[in-house]
Enzyme design. Sequence first.
Site, short mmCIF file in Angstrom:
data_model
loop_
_atom_site.label_atom_id
_atom_site.label_comp_id
_atom_site.label_asym_id
_atom_site.label_seq_id
_atom_site.Cartn_x
_atom_site.Cartn_y
_atom_site.Cartn_z
N GLU A 8 0.83 -1.20 0.00
CA GLU A 8 0.00 0.00 0.00
C GLU A 8 0.87 1.26 0.00
O GLU A 8 0.52 2.26 -0.58
CB GLU A 8 -0.93 -0.01 1.22
CG GLU A 8 -1.92 1.13 1.23
CD GLU A 8 -3.02 0.96 2.27
OE1 GLU A 8 -3.48 -0.19 2.47
OE2 GLU A 8 -3.42 1.96 2.87
N ASP A 98 -2.81 -2.68 3.46
CA ASP A 98 -3.06 -2.81 4.89
C ASP A 98 -4.14 -3.87 5.17
O ASP A 98 -5.09 -4.01 4.41
CB ASP A 98 -3.51 -1.48 5.49
CG ASP A 98 -2.34 -0.49 5.55
OD1 ASP A 98 -1.21 -0.91 5.23
OD2 ASP A 98 -2.57 0.67 5.89
N TYR A 303 4.24 4.10 12.13
CA TYR A 303 3.14 4.53 11.27
C TYR A 303 2.08 5.32 12.04
O TYR A 303 1.52 4.83 13.02
CB TYR A 303 2.50 3.29 10.63
CG TYR A 303 1.49 3.63 9.57
CD1 TYR A 303 1.90 4.25 8.40
CD2 TYR A 303 0.15 3.34 9.74
CE1 TYR A 303 0.98 4.58 7.42
CE2 TYR A 303 -0.78 3.66 8.77
CZ TYR A 303 -0.35 4.28 7.62
OH TYR A 303 -1.26 4.61 6.66
#
Length: 691
Positions: A8, A98, A303
């Site tokens: 992604e 994800d 993240y």
Amino acid sequence: MKGLLIAEKPSLMRDIQKVYKKMQLPFEIDFTSFVGHVVELKEPHEYKSEWKKWDLNVLPMIPERYEFRVKKSAYKVYKEIEQILKTNRYDFIINACDAGMEGENIFYSFYKRAGCKLPVKRFWTSQTTDGAISKALLNLIDEQDLLIRNLRNAAMYRSIFDWLIGLNLTRAATVKGGRIIKIGRVMTPTLAIVVKRELEILQFKPEPYFQIELDLGQFKAMWFNPETNENKLKNLEEARAVISRIGQGAVVRDIKTERKTISAPPLHSLLELQKEANKFFGFTSSETLKIAQSLYEKKLITYPRTESKHLPTAFAQNIRENLQSLATLEEYGSTVQNLISRPDNIQKTIRSKKYVDDKKLTDHHAITVTEVAIGRKKLSPQESKIYHLIARRLLAIFMPAYVIDKTAVVLQSNDVFFKANGNMVIEKGYTVLYDAFKKKQETPLPTLQVNMELPIRDAKILSKMTEPPARYTDSTLLDAMFHAGRFIEDKELQKVLKDAEGIGTSATRAEIIEKLISIGMIAREGKSFKATQFGIDVIQSIGKHDIVSPELTAIWSKKLKDIVDGQLSSSQFYKEMLTYVKQTTDGFICLDMSVAEKQVVVVGKCLKCGQPVVEGFKGYTCSNKACKFFISKMIMKGKITPTDAKKLLTGKETREIRFTWKSGKKGKAKLKLVNEKLEFVFSAPTKQTKG
Ligand SMILES: [Zn+2]
């Protein structure tokens, strides 16, 4: 056998690549990556030309089949991957988006648009540790797996639902209201939350009230009514009557001390980080997201677009490395040394499940610092602030709790009662990390005993006014969206919305707030949000319709979840959705939409015809339609503000604006109108005409 893995985001791709190189797999993998969404559902006119015009007669627009187009911003990425696929070198594709509904949507919308026919394997893990990645590579899931297939369907129908609702209702409302009125599944309930508060404030009438304060020398106490526990009096006469009954001294009637042990707060989800940064530094939620994204790209934090407040156990077992990265910073050096020298203490925190719990992970884990130290990396002051918030949260979870004694004392003078409260810090614990931020106010009481009599120095009446409820700030509005279940009554739906974590996602909430601002439905006023008259009108015109309630999201989230669980077929879902869209659009067409007119901002007189030039969506336009005079709001990536436009129209130079030249280089210049043409004015003696 050879596969193409599509991640992604580039960062995840690199992580997987690193692990892959150390492994022996029965097939070979090449790597590439999206940058988030690369395709989107087509616009209405791309399905049918008669849908180009905004016309009530063609509503609801329901395409026979749904098609995708490449997003402008992702054109290059799309073309690159399409090119790779055309080489026909691959036997299968690995979907490494994800692990969640949105990831499925990102991958399959691309897959369909690209007309790809290769079999797909799913790389599925919510963690990015080496161990988790290698496990996922060894256990690629077949695309026909029931759960994955259901998830993919649910993801697709969610985006179709948003398309149908958003476009049909926006068009109906716009035609009825006479100006652009955007309606969205998440946006409109969010607006409704802000409007509701605004109306409460508008309708609020401040009322006077009185309190009585007793001065006992070393501390102060407040009058209260022991029967109702109320400490406010409606009128001054009452207050005076109370004062007249007070004697020379007050007797201590009751002392209650409660010890509170407060552990470190949970680790940061994006929402938590946005709330804290707003509270301490006044950053808006989108500012915080942008700063966090930049720290992530500098590899300093994990993240950031995450809903989780927990770390995976495997990650926590290596936390020493993350802590070490902080050891080089002067303010944490000794703290880190202390923590690392006590591994048993770290294990205790991990075992407590309070901050580390594999069961509480979403697509990602909580935000924390990585094992990379700042070292020579340059951080902006804002980045530094956010980094230190994240660093402190991590250190705090391994530190002792904050312990405080809270004491409540009741005093009596004749038949009049008073209350006093005091705090005493027993152990500062993790709060030593926050000394620079907040001064924990200690309000110690002297040592008191029951039946002790204290002389009264003074008793006075405090006259105050009731205050309206506070407007939402970035922090409280994000919170209200997250806890949107509070706004609905149905208990079952409340729970659904709680499980779905409110309306919007951590990645989209800040964006939705900014959108409401940009379309003029809400406005920033200092740190808080105010609903504009336009925003209020929109919500009041729509009335009790369920598009203004988070209930809509709750009901449809439940149905989507039923698809994932195999309880509801996609075709049944689609049927129900169409019925809903038709009914709702018809309802909107019948609405009496009366909204405030758009404010026209005149920036100056037209240089060609002398008529007023007004601010439009894309630029500054002459109000005389026959005259084509126009200045764009965006020139070579430089933003032309209304003030700039005003200056241009009076023949003056603008401020220095930052442009991106055709070569890709950036530079500053002023603008000036010469013979109705824009010219760049450089501080250096070079001159260049806009080509
Ligand atoms: Zn003109």
